[in-house]
Design an enzyme around this catalytic site. Structure first.
Site, PDB file in Angstrom:
ATOM      1  N   SER A 265       0.864  -1.119   0.221  1.00 33.99           N
ATOM      2  CA  SER A 265       0.045   0.100  -0.055  1.00 33.99           C
ATOM      3  C   SER A 265       0.696   1.332  -0.043  1.00 33.99           C
ATOM      4  O   SER A 265       1.987   1.521   0.880  1.00 33.99           O
ATOM      5  CB  SER A 265      -0.813   0.031   1.268  1.00 33.99           C
ATOM      6  OG  SER A 265      -1.593   1.193   1.306  1.00 33.99           O
TER       7      SER A 265
ATOM      8  N   LEU B 278      -0.707   9.852   4.234  1.00 34.76           N
ATOM      9  CA  LEU B 278      -1.661   9.062   3.955  1.00 34.76           C
ATOM     10  C   LEU B 278      -2.581   9.903   3.116  1.00 34.76           C
ATOM     11  O   LEU B 278      -4.041   9.885   3.102  1.00 34.76           O
ATOM     12  CB  LEU B 278      -2.603   8.442   5.001  1.00 34.76           C
ATOM     13  CG  LEU B 278      -1.885   7.327   5.733  1.00 34.76           C
ATOM     14  CD1 LEU B 278      -2.521   6.831   6.974  1.00 34.76           C
ATOM     15  CD2 LEU B 278      -1.695   6.092   4.613  1.00 34.76           C
TER      16      LEU B 278
ATOM     17  N   ASN C  23      -6.732  -1.038   1.264  1.00 34.41           N
ATOM     18  CA  ASN C  23      -6.118  -0.456   2.640  1.00 34.41           C
ATOM     19  C   ASN C  23      -6.912   0.673   3.022  1.00 34.41           C
ATOM     20  O   ASN C  23      -7.397   1.440   2.380  1.00 34.41           O
ATOM     21  CB  ASN C  23      -4.612   0.032   2.191  1.00 34.41           C
ATOM     22  CG  ASN C  23      -3.878   0.230   3.474  1.00 34.41           C
ATOM     23  OD1 ASN C  23      -4.339   1.666   3.978  1.00 34.41           O
ATOM     24  ND2 ASN C  23      -3.021  -0.337   4.085  1.00 34.41           N
TER      25      ASN C  23
ATOM     26  N   CYS D 158      -2.159   4.467  11.775  1.00 33.54           N
ATOM     27  CA  CYS D 158      -2.631   5.724  11.872  1.00 33.54           C
ATOM     28  C   CYS D 158      -2.892   6.102  13.235  1.00 33.54           C
ATOM     29  O   CYS D 158      -3.005   5.592  14.080  1.00 33.54           O
ATOM     30  CB  CYS D 158      -4.225   5.715  11.250  1.00 33.54           C
ATOM     31  SG  CYS D 158      -4.300   5.144   9.531  1.00 33.54           S
TER      32      CYS D 158
ATOM     33  N   THR E 146       8.766  -0.202  -1.362  1.00 36.92           N
ATOM     34  CA  THR E 146       9.626   0.993  -1.827  1.00 36.92           C
ATOM     35  C   THR E 146      10.498   0.544  -3.218  1.00 36.92           C
ATOM     36  O   THR E 146      10.759   1.218  -4.083  1.00 36.92           O
ATOM     37  CB  THR E 146      10.796   1.312  -0.738  1.00 36.92           C
ATOM     38  OG1 THR E 146       9.911   1.543   0.423  1.00 36.92           O
ATOM     39  CG2 THR E 146      11.742   2.091  -1.238  1.00 36.92           C
TER      40      THR E 146
END
Length: 301
Positions: A20, A72, A98, A128, A264
């Site tokens: 994600s 986000l 997600n 979060c 990544t």
């Protein structure tokens, strides 16, 4: 040769997924890779309302990877349903959405909106910040993580994965807490909190001061945590963290992951997911492995 894996009743053609926040909903990468070949696409985090994210600069290159403090940023669930789900449904791959939020209500609102949508699974990002607890991440407290899991279990019509934060003392405790409240699977690890300082300007490289470290530097930590969680729970694990090639992916699988997510590495090699799928098949042929199940958790002591 069988590369299929099943998680919570959902069968993936191979164990290679996207992580994600590194692949969008696949539209940016469709020109580089055949999305039909992927085991699944894990979308960028989706919230109940649009999030602007953090101020810039919010990405910095560091030894062995990168720091990000994107925050986000996303256009919200309405746009996701209208734009991204129809796009992904054109491809023969599994869709994992997600979900992010700043309160239990935020999570549940998105989960409920997705109940009638043609998605395969959800991944709940509990890294979060929890606004009701002064910004402490949901995934840093076992009781809070368990509570979120319990409420989602009551509401969700889709199987769901709890994405675990590595920024805890014992990640196995977090995994056991969400398993006890009905999580279908766990994914780990999310990014490790880090910092970079510009010594010439004498200021933080990121406007947020800290960011999430990802890339090859975190891979050994991620492998260790996947192994620890595999010894602690009975639900499937999706491993991630610094995977660059098939050897990295296989480390996760041997440590106990049923599937892996590539993150990544997509930024430096847009074809990395398909490269790893190809190399996994070649590895299985060379090693005489008939079924990927032979490799999952094969390193146990």
């Amino acid at each position: 040769m069988n590369t299929k894996v099943t998680i919570a009743g959902v069968t993936f053609k191979n164990p290679i997924l996207t992580a994600s926040g590194t692949f969008g909903a696949g539209e940016e990468y469709a020109q580089f890779v055949d999305l039909n070949r992927l085991g699944g696409v894990v979308t960028k985090g989706v919230s109940n309302v649009p999030w602007e994210g953090n101020p810039t600069p919010r990405v910095a290159e560091v030894y062995g990877g990168m720091l990000n403090a994107i925050g986000l940023q996303n256009p919200g669930i309405d746009t996701f349903i209208q734009r991204d789900i129809p796009f992904l449904k054109k491809y023969d791959t599994k869709m994992i959405v997600n979900v992010c939020g700043h309160s239990v209500y935020d999570y549940l609102n998105v989960v409920e909106r997705l109940n009638e949508q043609p998605v395969d699974m959800l991944e709940i990002n509990i890294s979060c910040p929890n606004v009701s607890q002064g910004g402490l991440a949901f995934g840093q407290d076992p009781k809070t993580a368990a509570h979120v899991t319990k409420e989602i279990r009551k509401l969700s019509k889709h199987p769901f994965i709890m994405k675990l934060s590595p920024n805890v003392t014992r990640i196995a405790d977090m995994a056991k807490a969400v398993e006890a409240e009905g999580a279908d699977a766990v994914s780990l690890i999310n990014t490790i909190t880090g910092m970079k300082i510009d010594v010439y300007q004498r200021k933080f490289a990121l406007a947020n001061k800290t960011g999430g470290l990802s890339g090859p530097a975190v891979h050994p930590v991620a492998v260790r945590m996947v192994y620890e969680v595999a010894q602690a729970v009975n639900i499937p694990i999706i491993g991630m963290g610094g995977i660059q090639n098939v050897q990295d992916a296989l480390e996760m699988i041997l440590a106990g992951a049923t599937a892996v997510s590539i993150g990544t590495a997509n930024f430096t090699n847009p074809t990395v997911t398909v490269d790893i799928i190809n190399d996994l098949g070649q590895f299985m042929v060379e090693q005489g492995v008939q079924d990927i199940q032979e490799l999952i958790g094969a390193v146990t002591s």
